[in-house]
Design a protein around this motif. Structure first.
Motif, short mmCIF file in Angstrom:
data_model
loop_
_atom_site.label_atom_id
_atom_site.label_comp_id
_atom_site.label_asym_id
_atom_site.label_seq_id
_atom_site.Cartn_x
_atom_site.Cartn_y
_atom_site.Cartn_z
N GLY A 22 28.16 33.14 21.27
CA GLY A 22 29.16 33.91 20.64
C GLY A 22 29.71 35.09 21.62
N ALA A 23 28.55 35.87 22.25
CA ALA A 23 29.23 36.96 23.19
C ALA A 23 29.69 36.44 24.29
CB ALA A 23 27.79 37.75 23.38
N ILE A 24 29.59 35.28 24.87
CA ILE A 24 29.97 34.96 26.04
C ILE A 24 31.33 34.18 25.73
CG2 ILE A 24 29.89 32.79 27.75
CD1 ILE A 24 26.69 33.07 27.69
N THR A 25 31.41 33.65 24.69
CA THR A 25 32.75 33.03 24.46
C THR A 25 33.77 34.27 24.20
OG1 THR A 25 31.73 31.34 23.11
CG2 THR A 25 34.01 31.78 22.68
N TRP A 26 33.22 35.33 23.47
CA TRP A 26 34.12 36.55 23.12
C TRP A 26 34.49 37.41 24.69
CZ3 TRP A 26 33.06 41.66 24.91
CH2 TRP A 26 33.91 42.57 24.25
N LEU A 27 33.58 37.21 25.59
CA LEU A 27 33.89 37.95 26.69
C LEU A 27 34.60 37.06 27.84
CD1 LEU A 27 33.07 39.97 28.89
CD2 LEU A 27 30.95 38.72 29.79
N PHE A 28 34.54 35.92 27.57
CA PHE A 28 35.38 34.71 28.33
C PHE A 28 36.94 35.19 27.93
CE2 PHE A 28 37.33 30.76 29.22
CZ PHE A 28 37.08 30.79 31.10
N LEU A 29 37.16 35.13 26.55
CA LEU A 29 38.42 35.08 26.03
C LEU A 29 38.99 36.50 26.29
CD1 LEU A 29 37.93 33.24 22.64
CD2 LEU A 29 39.14 32.52 24.71
N LEU A 31 38.32 38.39 28.79
CA LEU A 31 39.05 38.33 30.29
C LEU A 31 40.24 37.58 30.35
CD1 LEU A 31 35.56 37.54 32.06
CD2 LEU A 31 37.05 39.68 32.25
N ILE A 32 40.30 36.49 29.76
CA ILE A 32 41.61 35.87 29.66
C ILE A 32 42.86 36.59 29.18
CG2 ILE A 32 42.86 33.84 28.81
CD1 ILE A 32 40.29 32.38 29.00
N PHE A 33 42.60 37.19 28.04
CA PHE A 33 43.59 37.72 27.45
C PHE A 33 44.02 39.11 28.10
CE2 PHE A 33 42.35 35.33 23.45
CZ PHE A 33 43.22 34.32 23.73
N SER A 34 43.12 39.87 28.44
CA SER A 34 43.24 40.96 29.26
C SER A 34 44.13 40.56 30.57
CB SER A 34 41.63 41.59 29.83
OG SER A 34 41.17 42.04 28.39
N GLY A 35 43.63 39.63 31.33
CA GLY A 35 44.37 39.26 32.41
C GLY A 35 45.71 38.77 32.21
N LEU A 104 39.80 31.27 35.05
CA LEU A 104 40.55 32.50 34.86
C LEU A 104 41.63 32.49 35.51
CD1 LEU A 104 37.62 34.77 35.17
CD2 LEU A 104 38.89 34.38 32.92
N ILE A 105 41.95 32.19 36.86
CA ILE A 105 43.10 32.00 37.75
C ILE A 105 44.29 30.99 36.92
CG2 ILE A 105 44.19 31.10 39.89
CD1 ILE A 105 41.51 31.93 41.33
N ILE A 106 43.66 29.83 36.60
CA ILE A 106 44.65 28.97 36.23
C ILE A 106 45.40 29.45 34.93
CG2 ILE A 106 44.97 26.89 34.67
CD1 ILE A 106 42.74 25.74 36.61
N LEU A 107 44.63 30.18 34.02
CA LEU A 107 44.93 30.97 32.64
C LEU A 107 45.96 32.11 32.73
CD1 LEU A 107 41.96 29.90 30.56
CD2 LEU A 107 44.07 28.83 30.37
N TRP A 108 45.22 32.82 33.82
CA TRP A 108 45.91 34.20 33.94
C TRP A 108 47.36 33.93 34.44
CZ3 TRP A 108 41.41 36.89 37.03
CH2 TRP A 108 40.68 37.68 36.25
N PHE A 109 47.51 33.01 35.23
CA PHE A 109 48.93 32.81 35.93
C PHE A 109 49.96 31.85 35.03
CE2 PHE A 109 46.68 34.68 39.39
CZ PHE A 109 47.68 35.33 40.19
#
Length: 412
Positions: A22-29, A31-35, A104-109
């Motif tokens: 749960g924590a990893i999923t939240w952290l990854f998302l 990072l995505i949305f912050s970027g 992260l690169i793919i989703l950030w851009f």
């Protein structure tokens, strides 16, 4: 006593691993949305310069191409992860850093893709790693090895459930097993999924992030809706054929660039930018943009709804075909709902009913898995559409399989 001890250890570990998932999923998302917010909403969209959009997407293409060239084909797609798990009962974790950086690169851009593909590989790999460590610990303590195998398998199954926000999906995999279900496995799954959802929900509330789930209002089902059920089902199947054919054509066109990964990814970034500049809702996966579509579909009108549907799917397949790898679950659902609204305008069918049938048929036919489609879409649509979701999902899978079988017979 020994078995009871092993169950206690497995139960405690499943709670811990669920919380970590749960924590990893939240952290990854996060990072995505912050970027995305930093690059797009705090910078690009405020300046509102088309050349800047093109520059950023091309820059993203260069970075994606370099990742493809030096890392390989990452992140893994969800079908690949699930296949790997079914065959080996494991998800490889030595390349986790490659998956994370690439995703992260793919989703950030701005890719028209979702995070579920990357998450399935990342979290599944971490669970496998922790399972390996646990296996070592069990052997040293001489605790029954079968409990460890149950724990590893159930942990990965519950991970898929958390990613889909559909815990019943993992439970289905337990009850559908041909072997007699062990109570230990069910207990481990329930503990893992419960702790995972609790931690994910708790952390999501702390940062006030918008939910992936957008609830539709109640549908009004009358004779007209029942009359149009089959035509709406056919529309969903036609979207499936359009999407698959488009992917096949793009792969053939772009095949000469297979050895030129940077050029291929830059081309994908440039085309993504052009589509995004000219057509709304092209960028990103669509789960948050769906709320805006629900509010504004009437004002957009028929022509724009059709354009958005078809070109959103084109952008998604362009990304995947040029090395911008990611999940297509949310873009497919977004496009199916958009088409459903368009059909509602043409024939006067209830918009929620129309969107539900088209999106469910489309999603289940693409995935060829009605269980995932049902457990996902019941979270979005009202309860009075549950029976239509079930029927649409099952028929979508069966009809597309029948079509594929007929096509193969004709070719042979």
């Amino acid at each position: 006593m020994k078995r009871f001890l092993s169950l206690c250890v497995a139960g405690s570990y499943s709670i811990l691993i669920g919380a970590c998932v749960g924590a990893i999923t939240w952290l990854f998302l996060t990072l995505i949305f912050s970027g995305i917010n930093l690059i797009w909403y705090d910078f690009i969209f405020k300046i509102n310069n088309n050349y800047l959009v093109l520059f950023v997407c091309i820059l993203g293409g260069i970075m994606v191409g370099l990742c493809q060239k030096y890392f390989g084909k990452y992140p893994k797609t969800m079908p690949i992860v699930l296949k790997e798990f079914k065959e080996t009962k494991r998800v490889e974790y030595k390349s986790l850093h490659k998956s994370i950086i690439s995703a992260l690169i793919i989703l950030w851009f701005g890719a028209s893709l979702g995070p579920e593909a990357a998450l399935s590989g990342i979290v599944g790999g971490l669970v496998t790693l922790s399972g390996d460590l646990l296996k070592y610990g069990f052997k040293r303590k001489e605790i029954e090895n079968d409990i460890n195998e149950i724990l590893i398998e159930s942990s990965i199954e519950s991970t898929i459930g958390i990613i889909f926000a559909a815990p019943l999906y993992g439970f289905y995999s337990l009850i559908s097993n041909k072997d007699k279900i062990k109570k230990a496995k069910t207990i481990v799954y329930v503990l893992t999924i419960s702790s995972g959802f609790y931690v994910f929900d708790l952390l999501s509330k702390l940062d006030n992030r918008a939910s992936f789930i957008t609830r539709f209002s109640k549908a009004n089902i009358g004779k007209r809706e029942l009359l149009f059920f089959i035509p709406l089902l056919i529309v969903g199947l036609l979207l499936t054929l359009y999407y698959k054919k488009m992917g096949s054509v793009l792969n053939k066109i772009l095949k000469p660039l297979d050895d030129y990964k940077v050029i291929k990814a830059v081309l994908g970034g440039g085309l993504l930018a052009i589509l995004g500049i000219t057509i709304p809702y092209i960028f990103f996966s669509g789960e948050h943009e769906l709320k805006d579509i629900i509010l504004n579909w009437k004002s957009l009108g028929l022509a724009w709804l059709l354009i958005i549907c078809f070109f959103k799917l084109l952008a998604t397949e362009l990304c995947i075909s040029t090395g911008w790898i990611g999940g297509h679950l949310f873009p497919i659902m977004f496009s199916g709902i958009t088409m459903g609204f368009a059909i509602s305008i043409i024939f006067g069918v209830d918009p929620v009913f129309s969107a539900c049938v088209v999106a469910t048929t489309f999603l289940s036919a693409i995935m060829e898995n009605y269980i995932v489609a049902i457990f996902l879409l019941v979270l979005f649509f009202p309860i009075n559409l549950a029976i239509f979701i079930i029927i649409s999902a099952i028929l979508g899978v069966e009809l597309i399989k029948k079509y594929n079988s007929t096509q193969n017979n004709l070719l042979n």
